[in-house]
Design a protein around this motif. Structure first.
Motif, PDB file in Angstrom:
ATOM      1  N   PHE A  66     -48.266 -62.839   4.501  1.00 56.08           N
ATOM      2  CA  PHE A  66     -48.499 -62.540   5.811  1.00 56.08           C
ATOM      3  C   PHE A  66     -48.903 -63.547   6.708  1.00 56.08           C
ATOM      4  CE2 PHE A  66     -52.281 -61.211   8.622  1.00 56.08           C
ATOM      5  CZ  PHE A  66     -51.797 -60.291   9.219  1.00 56.08           C
ATOM      6  N   GLN A  67     -49.347 -64.457   6.338  1.00 56.08           N
ATOM      7  CA  GLN A  67     -49.953 -65.833   7.102  1.00 56.08           C
ATOM      8  C   GLN A  67     -48.611 -66.558   7.529  1.00 56.08           C
ATOM      9  OE1 GLN A  67     -51.975 -69.023   4.831  1.00 56.08           O
ATOM     10  NE2 GLN A  67     -53.918 -67.604   4.870  1.00 56.08           N
ATOM     11  N   GLU A  68     -47.611 -66.463   6.506  1.00 54.93           N
ATOM     12  CA  GLU A  68     -46.289 -67.279   7.087  1.00 54.93           C
ATOM     13  C   GLU A  68     -45.755 -66.512   8.160  1.00 54.93           C
ATOM     14  OE1 GLU A  68     -44.813 -69.886   6.560  1.00 54.93           O
ATOM     15  OE2 GLU A  68     -46.838 -70.399   5.550  1.00 54.93           O
ATOM     16  N   GLU A  69     -45.770 -64.954   8.051  1.00 57.38           N
ATOM     17  CA  GLU A  69     -45.220 -64.235   9.138  1.00 57.38           C
ATOM     18  C   GLU A  69     -45.925 -64.372  10.334  1.00 57.38           C
ATOM     19  OE1 GLU A  69     -45.027 -60.147   7.679  1.00 57.38           O
ATOM     20  OE2 GLU A  69     -43.268 -60.544   6.387  1.00 57.38           O
ATOM     21  N   GLU A  70     -47.215 -64.642  10.303  1.00 55.31           N
ATOM     22  CA  GLU A  70     -48.127 -64.496  11.303  1.00 55.31           C
ATOM     23  C   GLU A  70     -47.613 -65.878  12.009  1.00 55.31           C
ATOM     24  OE1 GLU A  70     -49.783 -62.239  12.367  1.00 55.31           O
ATOM     25  OE2 GLU A  70     -51.448 -62.817  13.648  1.00 55.31           O
ATOM     26  N   ARG A  71     -47.652 -67.154  11.302  1.00 52.91           N
ATOM     27  CA  ARG A  71     -47.469 -68.210  11.806  1.00 52.91           C
ATOM     28  C   ARG A  71     -45.813 -68.132  12.760  1.00 52.91           C
ATOM     29  NH1 ARG A  71     -49.144 -71.917   6.730  1.00 52.91           N
ATOM     30  NH2 ARG A  71     -51.474 -71.987   7.205  1.00 52.91           N
ATOM     31  N   GLN A  72     -45.045 -67.837  11.859  1.00 52.73           N
ATOM     32  CA  GLN A  72     -43.658 -67.520  12.392  1.00 52.73           C
ATOM     33  C   GLN A  72     -43.670 -66.853  13.746  1.00 52.73           C
ATOM     34  OE1 GLN A  72     -40.891 -65.718   9.436  1.00 52.73           O
ATOM     35  NE2 GLN A  72     -41.005 -67.534   8.167  1.00 52.73           N
ATOM     36  N   ARG A  73     -44.631 -65.693  13.698  1.00 48.00           N
ATOM     37  CA  ARG A  73     -44.518 -64.781  14.794  1.00 48.00           C
ATOM     38  C   ARG A  73     -45.254 -65.784  16.232  1.00 48.00           C
ATOM     39  NH1 ARG A  73     -48.103 -62.193  17.790  1.00 48.00           N
ATOM     40  NH2 ARG A  73     -49.913 -62.798  16.738  1.00 48.00           N
ATOM     41  N   ILE A  74     -46.180 -66.531  15.795  1.00 55.01           N
ATOM     42  CA  ILE A  74     -46.790 -67.442  16.923  1.00 55.01           C
ATOM     43  C   ILE A  74     -45.871 -68.514  17.212  1.00 55.01           C
ATOM     44  CG2 ILE A  74     -48.650 -69.294  17.282  1.00 55.01           C
ATOM     45  CD1 ILE A  74     -50.221 -67.401  15.217  1.00 55.01           C
ATOM     46  N   ALA A  75     -45.115 -69.043  16.161  1.00 55.04           N
ATOM     47  CA  ALA A  75     -44.206 -70.083  16.588  1.00 55.04           C
ATOM     48  C   ALA A  75     -43.018 -69.427  17.290  1.00 55.04           C
ATOM     49  CB  ALA A  75     -43.464 -70.629  15.319  1.00 55.04           C
ATOM     50  N   ALA A  76     -42.652 -68.343  17.207  1.00 53.59           N
ATOM     51  CA  ALA A  76     -41.479 -67.667  18.004  1.00 53.59           C
ATOM     52  C   ALA A  76     -42.020 -67.239  19.231  1.00 53.59           C
ATOM     53  CB  ALA A  76     -41.056 -66.452  17.323  1.00 53.59           C
ATOM     54  N   ASP A  77     -43.249 -66.966  19.563  1.00 50.77           N
ATOM     55  CA  ASP A  77     -43.834 -66.421  20.837  1.00 50.77           C
ATOM     56  C   ASP A  77     -43.961 -67.946  21.666  1.00 50.77           C
ATOM     57  OD1 ASP A  77     -44.173 -63.996  20.253  1.00 50.77           O
ATOM     58  OD2 ASP A  77     -46.469 -64.001  20.091  1.00 50.77           O
ATOM     59  N   LEU A  78     -44.097 -68.935  20.958  1.00 50.33           N
ATOM     60  CA  LEU A  78     -44.428 -70.313  21.795  1.00 50.33           C
ATOM     61  C   LEU A  78     -43.065 -70.764  22.110  1.00 50.33           C
ATOM     62  CD1 LEU A  78     -47.150 -71.953  19.650  1.00 50.33           C
ATOM     63  CD2 LEU A  78     -47.496 -71.283  21.903  1.00 50.33           C
ATOM     64  N   HIS A  79     -42.145 -70.766  20.936  1.00 52.04           N
ATOM     65  CA  HIS A  79     -40.785 -71.180  21.287  1.00 52.04           C
ATOM     66  C   HIS A  79     -40.046 -70.477  22.327  1.00 52.04           C
ATOM     67  CE1 HIS A  79     -36.476 -71.959  20.154  1.00 52.04           C
ATOM     68  NE2 HIS A  79     -36.949 -73.113  20.168  1.00 52.04           N
ATOM     69  N   ASP A  80     -40.036 -69.133  21.969  1.00 50.13           N
ATOM     70  CA  ASP A  80     -39.229 -68.404  22.909  1.00 50.13           C
ATOM     71  C   ASP A  80     -39.798 -68.016  24.387  1.00 50.13           C
ATOM     72  OD1 ASP A  80     -37.709 -68.365  20.602  1.00 50.13           O
ATOM     73  OD2 ASP A  80     -38.326 -66.231  19.903  1.00 50.13           O
ATOM     74  N   LYS A  83     -52.099 -47.012  -6.327  1.00 56.34           N
ATOM     75  CA  LYS A  83     -50.589 -47.115  -6.674  1.00 56.34           C
ATOM     76  C   LYS A  83     -49.790 -47.992  -5.557  1.00 56.34           C
ATOM     77  CE  LYS A  83     -47.459 -43.757  -7.665  1.00 56.34           C
ATOM     78  NZ  LYS A  83     -47.213 -42.155  -7.914  1.00 56.34           N
ATOM     79  N   LEU A  84     -50.019 -47.692  -4.551  1.00 56.22           N
ATOM     80  CA  LEU A  84     -49.327 -48.395  -3.451  1.00 56.22           C
ATOM     81  C   LEU A  84     -49.680 -49.905  -3.348  1.00 56.22           C
ATOM     82  CD1 LEU A  84     -49.947 -45.815  -0.488  1.00 56.22           C
ATOM     83  CD2 LEU A  84     -47.836 -46.656  -1.300  1.00 56.22           C
ATOM     84  N   ASN A  85     -50.799 -50.351  -3.915  1.00 55.53           N
ATOM     85  CA  ASN A  85     -51.154 -51.563  -3.835  1.00 55.53           C
ATOM     86  C   ASN A  85     -50.472 -52.468  -5.066  1.00 55.53           C
ATOM     87  OD1 ASN A  85     -52.894 -53.013  -2.217  1.00 55.53           O
ATOM     88  ND2 ASN A  85     -54.705 -52.044  -2.998  1.00 55.53           N
ATOM     89  N   GLN A  86     -50.115 -51.482  -5.968  1.00 52.48           N
ATOM     90  CA  GLN A  86     -49.392 -52.314  -7.284  1.00 52.48           C
ATOM     91  C   GLN A  86     -47.766 -52.493  -6.852  1.00 52.48           C
ATOM     92  OE1 GLN A  86     -50.791 -52.634 -10.298  1.00 52.48           O
ATOM     93  NE2 GLN A  86     -52.544 -51.512 -10.076  1.00 52.48           N
ATOM     94  N   MET A  87     -47.375 -51.817  -5.808  1.00 54.59           N
ATOM     95  CA  MET A  87     -45.999 -51.727  -5.557  1.00 54.59           C
ATOM     96  C   MET A  87     -45.802 -53.057  -4.656  1.00 54.59           C
ATOM     97  SD  MET A  87     -45.718 -47.687  -4.598  1.00 54.59           S
ATOM     98  CE  MET A  87     -44.014 -47.067  -4.768  1.00 54.59           C
ATOM     99  N   SER A  88     -44.500 -53.585  -4.535  1.00 55.94           N
ATOM    100  CA  SER A  88     -44.398 -54.646  -3.949  1.00 55.94           C
ATOM    101  C   SER A  88     -44.464 -54.538  -2.453  1.00 55.94           C
ATOM    102  CB  SER A  88     -42.790 -55.311  -4.331  1.00 55.94           C
ATOM    103  OG  SER A  88     -42.039 -54.438  -4.211  1.00 55.94           O
ATOM    104  N   GLN A  89     -44.013 -53.308  -1.936  1.00 59.30           N
ATOM    105  CA  GLN A  89     -44.197 -53.175  -0.398  1.00 59.30           C
ATOM    106  C   GLN A  89     -45.417 -52.714  -0.010  1.00 59.30           C
ATOM    107  OE1 GLN A  89     -42.198 -51.268  -2.663  1.00 59.30           O
ATOM    108  NE2 GLN A  89     -41.636 -49.151  -1.808  1.00 59.30           N
ATOM    109  N   GLY A  90     -45.678 -52.457   1.474  1.00 55.13           N
ATOM    110  CA  GLY A  90     -46.926 -52.029   1.712  1.00 55.13           C
ATOM    111  C   GLY A  90     -47.760 -53.161   1.891  1.00 55.13           C
ATOM    112  N   LEU A  91     -47.440 -54.304   2.751  1.00 53.74           N
ATOM    113  CA  LEU A  91     -48.069 -55.597   3.117  1.00 53.74           C
ATOM    114  C   LEU A  91     -49.467 -54.921   3.743  1.00 53.74           C
ATOM    115  CD1 LEU A  91     -47.707 -58.555   2.839  1.00 53.74           C
ATOM    116  CD2 LEU A  91     -46.732 -58.319   5.254  1.00 53.74           C
ATOM    117  N   GLY A  92     -49.641 -54.206   4.519  1.00 50.68           N
ATOM    118  CA  GLY A  92     -50.668 -53.948   5.161  1.00 50.68           C
ATOM    119  C   GLY A  92     -51.846 -53.656   4.512  1.00 50.68           C
TER     120      GLY A  92
END
Lengths: 249, 273
Positions: B65-79, B226-235
């Motif tokens: 999540f942190q990496e995605e957030e950083r990428q989003r900020i980087a993309a916002d700044l770059h683009d 159960k959802l927490n045990q699964m790999s999806q469901g980042l939120g």
């Protein structure tokens, strides 16, 4: 026959000496006896050692049977008091704990009356049978509690468990010996020897278990998570507007 | 009666069998207790292992999540910010001094507008990292603000009631709680098809409680686990990891009337330093 009798006497003597074994181990591993239950257990081993010395003195030095029977009677009362106190400290349920503790009063009264009514020349087994039955039931209850509520440390890694096991094996093992001893103890020498053999084996087994119990290394229990309990006065279902004077409605 | 009639051999047999029976019973009970407890402990250890695996998943999710957030900020700044500033630089090039005054003014005006846009963009990025209402006025105002915005959209009825929030929590705590609320609200809006969302807050001396009610299709605790045990469901994993940081608890349930779902959050209070 004479050789056999001598060897049985020797076994009896060594059995008596084995009663001191748990006390010796308690002294060696005294640092482990840090809970109230284990302190009471130490008193029990001390009491047992004193009792055995008193028995040996009455049989071999003073050679008085009535004194021996009187010592047995006092032993029964004190043993009941100490073991019931020890077991009450191990039990989780408050009701059962108090029941065990207060059971000493009627038992002591019963022992006192038995003392008054019967002579001191023969062994009377009824108070001992009551004691054994009561402790067997209490220890079964203790094991049941361990099975239901104790999940952090394996039971076999606790001193209390092994002490209870030692007492359980002993009380169960000598139950029939005590049951049949009153009528047949003095009547038939062969039968008496057989009785004695059972008694000595069970007693040695008990003392070995009690001595081993003190050597058990107890792991430390992890603290349990706190539960999710919302206080009753906290209202989270009301959508009324916030007013500082009525903030919990 | 038997005892009175039996001979010594019979009594002796009875005694041996009785003693053996009693000892077998005693040892049987002891062995049963030991094995039963071992079984329970083994089961608990398995549960602990699963829990630690879950923690690992949460940690990974949080890092992702942190990496995605950083990428989003980087993309916002770059683009967005990058081209804007580059365009502004083009207007303010070295040749500007050689241009006619009208053209100079036009270039400066255009550059100013582009810089204003860049400022706005950076402000938006900054607000997405730390809402100013939250920082300046606290969790109550930020949450109420969020609910008012949702309500203003007209899509669903949303309201927030804070019963006892006279003492603000630490800003870091408030931000974590606010992010959890945002995530929950997003999920409700996206997946539950709810008609209303209500949030209530209350507190004791050392704990704060928040409860979200909604009438959409929600989840209960077992489903959340159960959802927490699964790999999806980042939120949901983010909610869980934030709850861990807060040392709080979250509980998903359905009302006994089965008309609405409740999500209750318990957080230990840490006052502002």
């Amino acid at each position: 026959m004479t050789t056999k009798l001598i060897s049985l006497k020797q076994i009896e003597f060594f059995t008596s000496l084995s009663e001191i074994l748990p006390l010796v181990f308690c002294i060696i591993f005294h640092k482990k006896l840090n809970t109230n239950g284990l302190k009471v257990f130490f008193i029990y081993t001390l009491f047992k050692a004193v009792f055995i010395l008193a028995c040996i003195s009455s049989i071999y030095l003073i050679k008085s049977k009535s004194l021996y029977i009187i010592i047995l009677r006092f032993h029964l009362m004190f043993e009941y008091l100490i073991v019931s106190f020890f077991l009450s400290l191990l039990i989780r349920s408050k009701v059962v704990r108090y029941l065990i503790l207060f059971s000493s009063i009627p038992f002591l009264i019963y022992c006192g009356l038995d003392f008054y009514w019967t002579d001191n020349e023969t062994f009377h087994n009824k108070p001992t049978l009551v004691e054994l039955l009561f402790f067997i039931i209490v220890i079964i209850y203790f094991l049941f509690e361990k099975m239901r509520f104790s999940f952090q440390i394996p039971v076999y890694q606790t001193i209390n468990f092994w002490v209870a096991v030692g007492l359980f094996v002993y009380f169960s093992g000598i139950f029939f010996y005590i049951l049949l001893s009153e009528s047949y103890f003095s009547k038939n020498i062969r039968f008496r020897d057989e009785l004695l053999l059972i008694y000595t084996s069970v007693t040695i087994l008990k003392n070995l278990i009690l001595a081993f119990a003190v050597t058990v290394k107890e792991p430390k229990a992890e603290s349990e998570d706190y539960e999710f309990n919302i206080p009753l006065e906290i209202n989270l279902d009301s959508f009324e507007s916030y007013t500082p004077t009525n903030n919990l409605n | 009666m038997y005892l009175l009639q039996a001979d010594t051999a019979g009594i002796s047999r009875l005694m041996f069998i009785g003693t053996l029976g009693m000892l077998t019973l005693a040892i049987g009970i002891i062995i049963f207790v030991i094995f039963h407890q071992r079984k329970v402990i083994r089961y608990q250890m398995q549960m602990k292992r699963l829990e630690s695996e879950k923690q690992q998943i949460l940690l990974n999710a949080s890092i992702r999540f942190q990496e995605e957030e950083r990428q989003r900020i980087a993309a916002d700044l770059h683009d967005d910010a990058g081209p804007l500033l580059a365009t502004a630089r083009l207007y303010l090039n070295d040749n500007l001094v050689n241009q006619e005054k009208a053209q100079q003014l036009q270039s400066i005006y255009s550059a100013k507008q582009i810089i204003d846009d860049a400022i706005l963009l950076i402000r938006n990025i900054s607000h997405s990292l730390m809402p100013p209402t939250l920082k300046n006025f606290g969790l109550e105002s930020a949450t109420t603000d969020l609910f008012q915005k949702i309500n203003g959209s007209g899509a669903l009825n949303a309201s927030a009631r804070f019963h006892d929030y006279r003492e603000r929590l630490r800003v870091e705590q408030e931000l974590l709680i606010f992010r959890i609320i945002q995530e929950l609200i997003n999920n409700i809006i996206k997946h539950s098809n709810a008609g209303f969302i209500h949030l209530t807050q209350n507190a004791t001396e050392n704990k704060m409680y928040l409860r979200i009610h909604h009438d959409g299709k929600g989840i209960v605790q077992s489903e959340f686990d159960k959802l927490n045990q699964m790999s999806q469901g980042l939120g949901l994993k983010n909610i869980e990891s934030r709850m861990k940081v807060l040392k709080g608890k979250i509980f998903f349930e359905i009302d006994p009337s089965e008309t609405y779902y409740k999500i209750t959050i318990e957080v230990p209070k840490e006052g502002r330093r």
